[in-house]
Write an enzyme that holds these catalytic residues in place. Structure first.
Site, PDB file in Angstrom:
ATOM      1  N   GLU A  54      12.598  12.426 -50.655  1.00 35.26           N
ATOM      2  CA  GLU A  54      13.058  13.804 -50.452  1.00 35.26           C
ATOM      3  C   GLU A  54      12.714  14.715 -51.622  1.00 35.26           C
ATOM      4  O   GLU A  54      13.056  15.891 -51.623  1.00 35.26           O
ATOM      5  CB  GLU A  54      14.578  13.806 -50.253  1.00 35.26           C
ATOM      6  CG  GLU A  54      14.990  13.015 -49.021  1.00 35.26           C
ATOM      7  CD  GLU A  54      16.488  12.993 -48.832  1.00 35.26           C
ATOM      8  OE1 GLU A  54      16.972  13.701 -47.939  1.00 35.26           O
ATOM      9  OE2 GLU A  54      17.168  12.274 -49.574  1.00 35.26           O
TER      10      GLU A  54
ATOM     11  N   ARG B 105      22.418   5.443 -44.055  1.00 35.87           N
ATOM     12  CA  ARG B 105      22.214   6.132 -45.317  1.00 35.87           C
ATOM     13  C   ARG B 105      23.534   6.133 -46.099  1.00 35.87           C
ATOM     14  O   ARG B 105      24.592   6.439 -45.539  1.00 35.87           O
ATOM     15  CB  ARG B 105      21.776   7.577 -45.058  1.00 35.87           C
ATOM     16  CG  ARG B 105      21.623   8.344 -46.343  1.00 35.87           C
ATOM     17  CD  ARG B 105      20.990   9.672 -46.127  1.00 35.87           C
ATOM     18  NE  ARG B 105      21.902  10.614 -45.506  1.00 35.87           N
ATOM     19  CZ  ARG B 105      21.555  11.876 -45.238  1.00 35.87           C
ATOM     20  NH1 ARG B 105      20.324  12.294 -45.505  1.00 35.87           N
ATOM     21  NH2 ARG B 105      22.400  12.699 -44.680  1.00 35.87           N
TER      22      ARG B 105
ATOM     23  N   CYS C 103      12.543  11.075 -41.211  1.00 35.23           N
ATOM     24  CA  CYS C 103      13.795  11.309 -40.500  1.00 35.23           C
ATOM     25  C   CYS C 103      14.322  12.726 -40.661  1.00 35.23           C
ATOM     26  O   CYS C 103      15.427  13.026 -40.245  1.00 35.23           O
ATOM     27  CB  CYS C 103      14.850  10.297 -40.930  1.00 35.23           C
ATOM     28  SG  CYS C 103      15.224  10.388 -42.683  1.00 35.23           S
TER      29      CYS C 103
ATOM     30  N   ASN D 290      13.395  17.561 -44.690  1.00 34.19           N
ATOM     31  CA  ASN D 290      14.198  18.766 -44.966  1.00 34.19           C
ATOM     32  C   ASN D 290      14.268  18.999 -46.473  1.00 34.19           C
ATOM     33  O   ASN D 290      13.943  20.060 -46.976  1.00 34.19           O
ATOM     34  CB  ASN D 290      15.624  18.613 -44.424  1.00 34.19           C
ATOM     35  CG  ASN D 290      15.639  18.178 -42.980  1.00 34.19           C
ATOM     36  OD1 ASN D 290      14.658  18.362 -42.273  1.00 34.19           O
ATOM     37  ND2 ASN D 290      16.735  17.582 -42.538  1.00 34.19           N
TER      38      ASN D 290
ATOM     39  N   HIS E   2       0.819  -1.213   0.000  1.00 32.87           N
ATOM     40  CA  HIS E   2       0.000   0.000   0.000  1.00 32.87           C
ATOM     41  C   HIS E   2       0.853   1.263   0.000  1.00 32.87           C
ATOM     42  O   HIS E   2       0.646   2.187  -0.792  1.00 32.87           O
ATOM     43  CB  HIS E   2      -0.926  -0.033   1.227  1.00 32.87           C
ATOM     44  CG  HIS E   2      -1.819   1.161   1.286  1.00 32.87           C
ATOM     45  ND1 HIS E   2      -1.485   2.290   1.986  1.00 32.87           N
ATOM     46  CD2 HIS E   2      -3.010   1.410   0.694  1.00 32.87           C
ATOM     47  CE1 HIS E   2      -2.442   3.191   1.841  1.00 32.87           C
ATOM     48  NE2 HIS E   2      -3.380   2.676   1.062  1.00 32.87           N
TER      49      HIS E   2
HETATM   50  C1  PEP Z   1      16.245  15.279 -45.077  1.00 37.84           C
HETATM   51  O1  PEP Z   1      16.482  15.761 -46.164  1.00 37.84           O
HETATM   52  O2  PEP Z   1      15.178  15.458 -44.481  1.00 37.84           O
HETATM   53  C2  PEP Z   1      17.258  14.449 -44.423  1.00 37.84           C
HETATM   54  C3  PEP Z   1      16.968  13.770 -43.340  1.00 37.84           C
HETATM   55  O3  PEP Z   1      18.505  14.446 -44.965  1.00 37.84           O
HETATM   56  P1  PEP Z   1      19.577  15.625 -44.768  1.00 37.84           P
HETATM   57  O4  PEP Z   1      19.010  16.592 -43.799  1.00 37.84           O
HETATM   58  O5  PEP Z   1      20.815  14.975 -44.296  1.00 37.84           O
HETATM   59  O6  PEP Z   1      19.648  16.155 -46.168  1.00 37.84           O
HETATM   60 MG    MG Z   2      18.247  15.079 -47.327  1.00 38.84          MG
END
Ligand code: PEP
Ligand code: MG
Length: 755
Positions: free
Chosen positions: A633, A538, A705, A657, A405
């Site tokens: 991408e 990668r 990512c 990105n 408890h």
């Molecule tokens: C992206 O482009 O989102 C990526 C993860 O690769 P980097 O930022 O290394 O180009």
């Molecule tokens: Mg990239």
């Protein structure tokens, strides 16, 4: 039946009529866990009882007049309300439904034959049951209400059952329950009851799917002989087993189990007896039982997507799951350094470090001497002590274990607690100044110097979506591995840039082995630490302007816009020797047994490129165990994702990105137009939705990512809604992402369908 429900009639929306505990039992029946048969006397029955007897407003008035901080007033109000309830008759339709359902339960059949009825009516063959509360605010993830309401065990016969029902209803107004509700801001809602066949437990215990004291991701099982109340009361030192989720038993501590509660056959009552000498130090659970329990625990954790605290019992080698609830706290982990010598040791069950004055409580009459901020020292806490516990800076008990408890309640209240010190109440004096470190279960005399380092460990929040991490260096891996499901992006270019030599120069000069070494030095420690969790490496993605500064980089082509230039897979296919060397490094790791190392191709725009990369993989005899996926991408990849899936990609990860850059035509390196760089642009959402939905259709793992989920958590809600398989974030965003994913999953119907 209007007022009764069988467990399998409960649905996920029955919380209001069956209460939290019953809803959990119902869910367990649905996922085919062995739950003892039971029926529910719903909240409708209690509400009807209040209505027919006309006592609702009387109770309300008494509660409104009561100052819960005034203990004697609280006790008086509670007694008055309970007496009012006990003085009422259970109205006819409810009484008859309880009786009939109990008979059906006894006969283990929901339709009772005439003949069976005669036998049962004669009072024989009636089941021995337990009557427990299932309040609508009980067993919620945020509050367990541990031991707040009455429970009746070994109830037999219609009269006894009906009496227990009334007592259980009345216990909604126990002083401690009234106090607890007011303090936690709950309403004095309603109460349902569970009438359940008693398991005549030969062994019983509790399991946690995350160690509640340390936050470690292991299953902790505690077990003792006979009924489980001995555990909660803290009166025995149970066995404790720590098991990895893969089934390795890491630790076995055999406790000293001096007393046990069992059913006395002559009276059908629970009695407490001494454990036979040869069993006191005997291991309670067999390895087979531990593994079976682990299986049940993981099924429950998986189902609820959160850490669970589960009660079980074993009768004649059969395991029964009695209840489950979410682990009620998220442990904060601090690294504590104290250089003094401890004067007493126990088991730390709720983490923290506190200095304060001791106040010893031998019985309830002593509670008035406890002042806010004192350290409460007692043999064992009870529900009646809860209001006092809430004032204390820390709690120390002589008896108990992780599941007693004191442990449950202190964790819930976030108060540091050490149990099982054996001698606390004898050793300390009222007013004595002590310091306790409940991470380690150690107590020191006086105020000691403390050095604290805070580490947040999220526990209890299990997500269906995997949480991965973006890495570039093999640093602090042990910590990161514990918190994630793999590496969603391993950028090798940082290691290459750090080596200061252009890889093409190394290859050109016949120094391939050096390139392989640079690669292995970064990939190997990471895949080793993460094994068997997947690591997506990668392939090289350095832009010409970044390469130029390296030794041998003078020959790099001059590009007007390197961001949209010769990098990623297009360059790797033009310089296949480099790509082959990268594949060879990965092949070596698979030969070493690190079969969790996989390949991810960046900046891909066509199926043709994927096909060519696969051919090169074939040339170097890259093993089948290496998965090959792509980064999305560029809009062309996002729009053609179905073709990639058909071509046989193993996974697709959105590089938000670059995808933002290429979709919006916004150079990601150009500060002037930074305001236009928007990962949440409707076009981005459409592309991402398409990628995820198509991948799901082809059962291809989808992930992200780029920086978006780390920097703009809002995007996570969309990704979860579309059904993404994993989200990979920067190291510092892991914890906050877990919480955002957890909340997003709760909101999303789609995920429910998927899992
Ligand atoms: C992206 O482009 O989102 C990526 C993860 O690769 P980097 O930022 O290394 O180009
Ligand atoms: Mg990239």
């Amino acid at each position: 039946m209007e007022y009764m429900l069988w467990l399998d009639q409960l649905s996920k929306d029955s919380g209001n009529i069956g209460g939290g505990k019953a809803a959990n039992l119902g869910k367990m029946v649905k996922i085919r866990l062995p739950v003892p048969e039971a029926f529910i006397i719903t909240t409708k029955a209690f509400n009807k009882f209040l209505e027919v007897s006309g006592i609702r407003s009387q109770i309300k008035e008494l509660l409104e007049e009561c100052d819960v901080e005034n203990t004697s007033q609280l006790l008086e109000t509670s007694k008055k309300i309970k007496d009012i309830i006990l003085a009422q008759e259970i109205p006819y339709p409810i009484k008859s439904e309880i009786t009939e359902t109990y008979k059906a339960l006894s006969y283990s059949n929901k339709i009772v034959s005439e003949e069976a009825l005669k036998l049962i009516s004669a009072g024989r063959d009636l089941a021995i049951v337990s009557v427990r509360s299932s309040a609508t605010s009980e067993d919620l993830p945020s509050a367990s209400f541990a031991g707040q309401f009455a429970t009746f065990l070994n109830v037999k016969g219609i009269k006894e059952l009906l009496d227990s029902v009334k007592e259980c209803w009345a216990s909604l107004y126990e002083s401690r329950a009234i106090f607890y509700r007011i303090k936690h801001g709950f309403k004095h809602s309603s109460i349902a009851l569970i009438v359940q066949k008693m398991v005549n437990s030969e062994k019983s215990g509790v399991m946690f799917t995350t160690n509640p004291a340390t936050g470690e991701d292991v299953v902790l099982i505690e077990a003792t002989w006979g009924f489980g109340e001995m555990l909660v009361s803290g009166a025995v030192q149970p066995d404790s087993y720590i098991v990895s989720k893969k089934g390795e038993i890491f630790e076995k501590k055999i406790g000293k189990k001096g007393r046990m509660r069992i059913r006395d056959y002559a009276s059908d009552r629970t009695i407490e007896i001494s454990v036979p000498r040869n069993k006191i130090n005997e291991q309670v659970l067999t390895e087979g039982e531990i593994l079976k329990l682990l299986n049940y625990a993981l099924r429950l954790e998986n189902h609820y997507k959160r850490g669970q605290d589960i009660e079980f019992a074993i009768e004649k080698n059969r395991i029964y799951i009695l209840q489950t609830r979410a682990i009620t706290t998220e442990a904060k982990k601090e690294k504590i350094i104290i250089k003094a010598e401890p004067i007493l040791k126990g088991i730390g069950v709720s983490p923290g470090v506190v200095t304060g004055k001791v106040m010893i409580i031998h019985d309830l009459e002593d509670i008035s001497k406890v002042k806010s901020g004192d350290i409460l020292v007692t043999r064992m806490t009870s529900p009646d002590l809860v209001p006092t516990m809430s004032k204390c800076a820390a709690i120390i008990t002589d008896e108990g274990s992780t599941t007693c408890h004191a442990a449950i309640v202190s964790r819930e209240m976030n108060i540091p607690c050490i149990v099982g010190t054996r001698d606390g109440t004898k050793m300390f004096k009222d007013g004595q100044l002590i310091t306790l470190d409940s991470y380690k279960g150690l107590i020191y005399s006086g105020k000691v110097e403390i050095e604290k380092q805070k580490i947040e460990v999220p526990i209890g929040l299990k997500t269906a979506t995997k949480i991965k991490v973006n890495l570039a260096f093999p640093k602090n891996l042990e910590e990161i591995v514990k918190k994630t499901d793999g590496v969603g992006l391993l950028r090798i270019e940082h290691a290459i840039i750090n080596s200061r030599v252009h890889p093409a120069k190394l290859i050109g000069e016949g120094r391939k082995e050096e390139y392989i070494k640079i690669l292995l030095d970064v990939i190997r420690p990471i895949t080793k630490a993460f094994y068997p969790k997947p690591v997506w490496v990668r392939t090289l993605d350095v832009r010409s302007d970044e390469f130029r500064n390296l030794e041998g980089g003078e020959a790099e082509v001059q590009e007007a816009n390197p961001m949209l230039g010769w990098h990623g897979i297009r360059r790797s296919l033009d310089e296949p020797k480099l790509l082959k060397t990268e594949f060879e490094a990965i092949k070596i790791l698979h030969e070493e047994g690190l079969t969790n190392t996989h390949v991810m191709l960046p900046f891909i725009i066509s199926v043709e490129e994927f096909r060519k990369a696969k051919e090169i993989a074939k040339e170097v005899e890259l093993p089948e165990s290496v998965k090959i996926g792509i980064m999305v991408e560029v809009p062309s990849a996002a729009i053609s994702i179905e073709d990639f899936c058909k071509e046989g990609i193993d996974f697709a990860s959105i590089g938000s990105n670059d995808l933002t850059q290429t979709t919006l035509g916004v150079d990601r390196n150009n500060a002037k137009i930074l305001g236009l760089f928007n990962e949440l642009h409707p076009a981005m959402l459409k592309l991402m939705e398409n990628v995820i939905r198509v991948c799901n259709k082809y059962k291809v793992e989808s992930s992200i990512c780029g920086e978006a989920p780390s920097n703009k958590p809002k995007i996570i809600k969309f990704l979860i809604k579309y059904g993404i398989t994993s989200i990979s974030v920067n190291i510092d965003a892991i914890e906050k992402t877990r919480k955002v994913i957890f909340d997003a999953e709760k909101e999303s119907k789609l995920i429910k369908e998927r899992t």
